[in-house]
Motif scaffolding. Structure first.
Motif, mmCIF file in Angstrom:
data_model
loop_
_atom_site.group_PDB
_atom_site.id
_atom_site.type_symbol
_atom_site.label_atom_id
_atom_site.label_comp_id
_atom_site.label_asym_id
_atom_site.label_seq_id
_atom_site.Cartn_x
_atom_site.Cartn_y
_atom_site.Cartn_z
ATOM 1 N N UNK A 1 1.129 -1.441 -0.085
ATOM 2 C CA UNK A 1 0.299 0.243 0.295
ATOM 3 C C UNK A 1 1.027 1.300 0.109
ATOM 4 N N UNK A 2 0.680 2.361 -1.098
ATOM 5 C CA UNK A 2 1.585 2.947 -1.250
ATOM 6 C C UNK A 2 0.629 4.766 -0.753
ATOM 7 N N UNK A 3 0.320 5.954 -0.229
ATOM 8 C CA UNK A 3 -0.439 7.412 0.664
ATOM 9 C C UNK A 3 0.112 8.495 -0.794
ATOM 10 N N UNK A 4 -1.223 9.004 -0.878
ATOM 11 C CA UNK A 4 -1.304 10.175 -2.236
ATOM 12 C C UNK A 4 0.107 11.185 -0.248
ATOM 13 N N UNK A 5 0.387 12.372 -1.129
ATOM 14 C CA UNK A 5 0.846 13.148 0.152
ATOM 15 C C UNK A 5 0.275 13.224 1.678
ATOM 16 N N UNK A 6 -0.782 14.070 0.906
ATOM 17 C CA UNK A 6 -2.062 14.350 2.213
ATOM 18 C C UNK A 6 -2.236 13.143 2.990
ATOM 19 N N UNK A 7 -2.036 12.470 2.828
ATOM 20 C CA UNK A 7 -2.806 10.797 3.582
ATOM 21 C C UNK A 7 -1.361 10.441 4.491
ATOM 22 N N UNK A 8 0.085 10.744 4.084
ATOM 23 C CA UNK A 8 1.759 11.095 4.524
ATOM 24 C C UNK A 8 1.363 11.622 5.357
#
Length: 873
Positions: A560-567
């Protein structure tokens, strides 16, 4: 040794020729109570015996499909007394080469082979393992065969698809008890005879013998048709562990599991009794011998442990029970399809545990712990499809890995989401009934699942079972008016080395904070991800989330990877995620980013220091502790390690002091503090806790925790040999001896390292358990300079070790002594040089070196990422 490494082609040819009708195996184990170093007897009235060997007699009834054919039986034994084929005596010197008994000129139809041999007791956990308890001098025996070590105990046709019924007769010393797969049929003095088994494979036959502590119970089940099944239950361990043996809890989980599998498999347990033996110096977690399951005795807890340990034991009990159907009743034809039993048992063990026992959070542990093993294995250069290409037994031995177990189980979890739970279980039921006591291949299972689900299993199998590698799923989102989602898509990527994009059934969750600050899910959609980009149409128009979690609920196998806002949300509010599974998935994703060199190790450690104290799930917390140690030792920039170590020790001590007194979280933090302690004040505290001049409210420093503290002090030169020996005097047991050996080898001394190296590399005097303990003590992260000279010695020694030692010990040495702590380009070049110069080395040996080399290269990439970030706590 010629013939020791059976090939797939040889096994296939032999299976085409032979049908095995039955085995009668007679073992005389009275020599076991002799002294293996003396070469003499036990000092009693019996004649002197050789305690290194035991007598093994085997009668095999089999049929040949062709007249005049030639084949062989398997046997690894120091000597053979006699061989008789169809009543004709054969010269052992001619027909036995140390690994095989040649069988030439077979008549078509019925044949009888009788072999009388002297087989060797093992100290490596392979074959008939002999253990002498240092606490009371008692001798304990047990067998362990997978994949092909039954031939160390009796002559046989050692391959899974030549099933047959077995009868065992065992002569044992007076006062011993003996167990085997079948129920005890008669006992005449020291001679134990067991009922004939159902047709089973050689590798799951078993004998356990010795003065074991034994507890009994029973299980009864009445089925819908009015028939009743009564199963005698047994649980056993060494006498020295009897006071710690919580057999009641073992029986509780056992009965709950039997209920679950009977409810869901519609096939009564087929093997009569159900004994579970917890045995010493065991190489595996457990082994699914029908009617006589063996476990490592570390599942008997000598001190206080967390619920994660009980959950782990429960999972293993149910994993092995699932094997009674997936593996024992129906067995793979050859080790290519090892997944047909291991992946299913891994999945069904968690499934049964969550649905039938008190361990309701088992899928959290699976997502956070078990899948971590799979993700690592699937990114190694040795990764392979779940249905692997297994050329021979050495390949098979190494294939008991994270792909076969954890990735396979993860893929089955995806299959349940893809096909449906009811269709999956109905497929299993049909599979058992159709193939009971037989052998299967991949297609046999897929055909029944296609019938029950109506899904295209061939395409699914091609994507999931017959390709290697792990996909990454990343959310990409755009927003429009009123801060609502215009489009949310999932991007799927694959490594260049394994470019397969797979069909994923996933849930995508949207999370935001409440007025109380909790981070909760407010929207969720399931979607079939296919190809490089999939739009999640159901989430269009949803309010802007603070966190987007792809693979919410952990339905598929992916990174699973994240978008910048989620990170950014996770960096500030990870501990506020209220759902423990979602939180575990986020931790796992962050760890994968760190391993992949996409997140600095310092950042991951900062997150652990900031939020792990809020972690409610004890299994996740302990996994975070393990990952954090790895991040500091292998992935952090070398120039930052000292600062990072101080921060971890300070953080661990802080959490230890504020944890609820007597809680399992307090215990976990105490163990973690010991593992990262690095200052004089830290060592003084550990010493004071040992000496009871200091205490932490509620923390019980029992014997196992004492060893954790002594281990830390020994590795830093604070506890010398006298302190370690004094601790052994407090705990003069088999477990204490293993701790002592590890602590002695961990001391920061050139002489100590030389002695430890010689003990495992230049000598075969140590048992498997003490080899492991010595290796564990040898490689201390605080001793990089002290260990530097052994890098070159490692590459000089490993091919000889592999040739001279058993595969189990060879694997322990090659994996355990790889110079991973010499994490610089020179070590990487040395590994590459060895691989280039030894292109003709045993493939299994090359695989181990290649995997260790890849871990080192990954560490160097992560260190470069960390150094480039230059963060700091």
């Amino acid at each position: 040794m010629p013939g020791q490494n059976l090939s797939r082609d040889e096994a296939h040819e032999r299976a085409e020729l032979l049908t095995v009708d039955g085995y009668d195996v007679v073992l005389d184990l009275r020599s076991a109570i002799g002294d293996p170093d003396s070469g003499g007897g036990d000092g009693g009235d019996r004649p002197a015996v050789d305690p290194r060997t035991f007598r093994s007699g085997t009668t095999i009834r089999f049929r040949s499909a062709r007249a005049g054919a030639s084949t062989f039986a398997d046997l690894l034994a120091p000597s053979v007394t006699s061989v008789t084929l169809n009543g004709q005596a054969l010269d052992p010197a001619v027909v036995f080469d140390g690994t095989r008994v040649a069988l030439d000129g077979l008549p078509e139809g019925e044949n009888v082979l009788v072999v009388d041999a002297q087989c060797a007791y093992s100290r490596t956990g392979e074959g008939m393992h002999r253990f002498v308890d240092p606490e009371d001098g008692e001798v304990y025996l047990y067998t362990q065969y997978e994949p092909a070590d039954a031939r160390r105990v009796f002559a046989n046709f050692e391959q899974p698809d030549l099933k047959a019924p077995f009868r065992f007769e065992v002569t044992a010393p007076e006062g011993w008890t003996v167990w085997s797969n079948g129920a005890e049929e008669s006992r005449d003095g020291g001679v134990w005879r067991f009922a004939e088994t159902k047709p089973i494979s050689t590798y799951i036959t078993a004998v356990v013998a010795g003065p074991y502590h034994h507890v009994t119970d029973s299980y009864s089940r009445t089925f819908d048709d009015g028939t009743t099944l009564d199963i005698p239950l047994g649980a056993l361990c060494r006498k020295g562990l009897a006071r710690h043996f919580d057999a009641d809890d073992i029986f509780l989980v056992t009965k709950q599991g039997l209920d679950f599998f009977h409810d869901n498999f519609d096939y009564p347990y087929p093997f009569g009794k159900y004994d579970q033996a917890f045995v010493p110096e065991y190489n595996l977690g457990a082994m699914e011998n029908p009617g006589c399951v063996t476990f490592r005795e570390e599942y008997i807890f000598r001190g206080k442990v967390t619920q994660a340990s009980y959950e782990s034991r429960g999972n293993v009990i149910l994993h092995e029970m699932a094997h009674m159907w997936f593996g024992d009743l129906v067995t793979m034809q050859w080790w290519d399809d090892l997944w047909l039993k291991e992946s299913f048992a891994d999945f069904m063990g968690v499934f049964a545990m969550v649905e039938s026992t008190r361990f309701k959070d088992g899928w959290i542990t699976f997502a956070n712990n078990r899948k971590s093993w799979a993700y690592r294995a699937d990114q190694l250069p040795s990764t392979h499809p779940i249905t692997a290409d297994i050329r021979d037994l050495e390949d098979a031995k190494l294939n008991f890995d994270g792909i076969t177990y954890a990735k396979g189980a993860s893929v089955l979890k995806q299959l349940v989401a893809y096909a449906g739970r009811d269709a999956f279980l109905e497929g299993a039921r049909r599979y058992f009934k159709k193939h009971a006591y037989g052998n299967t291949q991949l297609g046999d299972l897929l055909s029944v699942l296609a019938e029950t689900s109506g899904r295209d299993m061939v395409t699914w199998s091609r994507s999931w079972l017959q390709t290697a590698g792990v996909n990454s799923l990343t959310p990409v989102v755009t927003y429009g008016a009123a801060d609502r989602i215009t489009e949310l898509a999932v991007l799927q990527e694959a490594a260049d080395s394994h470019p397969e994009l797979r069909p994923h059934r996933v849930a995508v969750g949207l999370y935001r904070r409440t007025t109380r600050g909790d981070l909760v899910r407010y929207a969720r959609a399931e979607v079939d991800v296919a190809g490089p980009r999939t739009v999640v149409a159901a989430l269009a128009g949803a309010e802007r989330p603070e966190l987007i979690l792809v693979n919410d609920d952990d339905l598929t196998y992916c990174k699973v990877r994240f978008d910048e806002a989620s990170l950014a949300t996770l960096r500030a509010h990870l501990g506020d995620i209220t759902d423990p599974l979602a939180r575990a998935l986020c931790w796992s994703a962050l760890w994968n980013l760190t391993r992949d060199g996409l997140m600095p190790a310092q950042d991951f450690i900062s997150l652990v220091l900031a939020f792990s104290g809020q972690e409610s799930d004890i299994g996740v917390l302990q996994m975070l502790h393990a990952w954090t140690r790895t991040a500091l030792v292998h992935y952090a920039a070398p120039g930052w390690r000292e600062e990072g170590g101080r921060a971890l020790a300070e953080g661990a001590l802080r959490e230890l002091r504020i944890a609820d007194p007597g809680s399992e979280h307090q215990l976990a933090w105490a163990r973690f503090f010991a593992s990262v302690a690095d200052s004089e004040s830290d060592f003084q505290l550990l010493s004071s806790l040992l000496g009871e001049s200091a205490r932490v409210d509620g923390l019980e420093v029992d014997q196992e925790l004492r060893w954790a503290f002594v281990s830390a002090l020994a590795a830093h030169g604070v506890a010398d040999e006298s302190v370690i020996d004094a601790e052994l005097a407090r705990d003069d047991t088999a477990s204490g001896k293993r701790h002592q050996v590890r602590c002695l080898a961990s001391r920061p001394s050139a002489a100590v390292k030389a002695q430890a190296w010689a003990a495992v590399v230049e000598s075969d005097a140590l048992s498997n358990a003490l080899v492991e303990a010595t290796i564990a003590g040898f490689g201390q992260s605080s001793q990089r300079e002290l260990l530097a000279p052994y890098a070159a010695r490692y590459f000089d020694a490993i091919e000889r070790v592999w040739a001279e030692r058993s595969i189990q010990i060879g694997m322990s040495v090659v994996k355990g002594l790889f110079p991973a702590l010499q994490d610089d380009p020179a070590t990487l070049a040395a590994a590459d040089g060895w691989l280039e110069a030894h292109a003709d080395a045993a493939p299994a040996l090359r695989r181990l070196v290649l995997e260790a080399r890849d871990d080192l290269a990954r560490a160097l990439r992560a260190q470069a990422c960390d150094a480039g970030a230059g963060a700091g706590l």
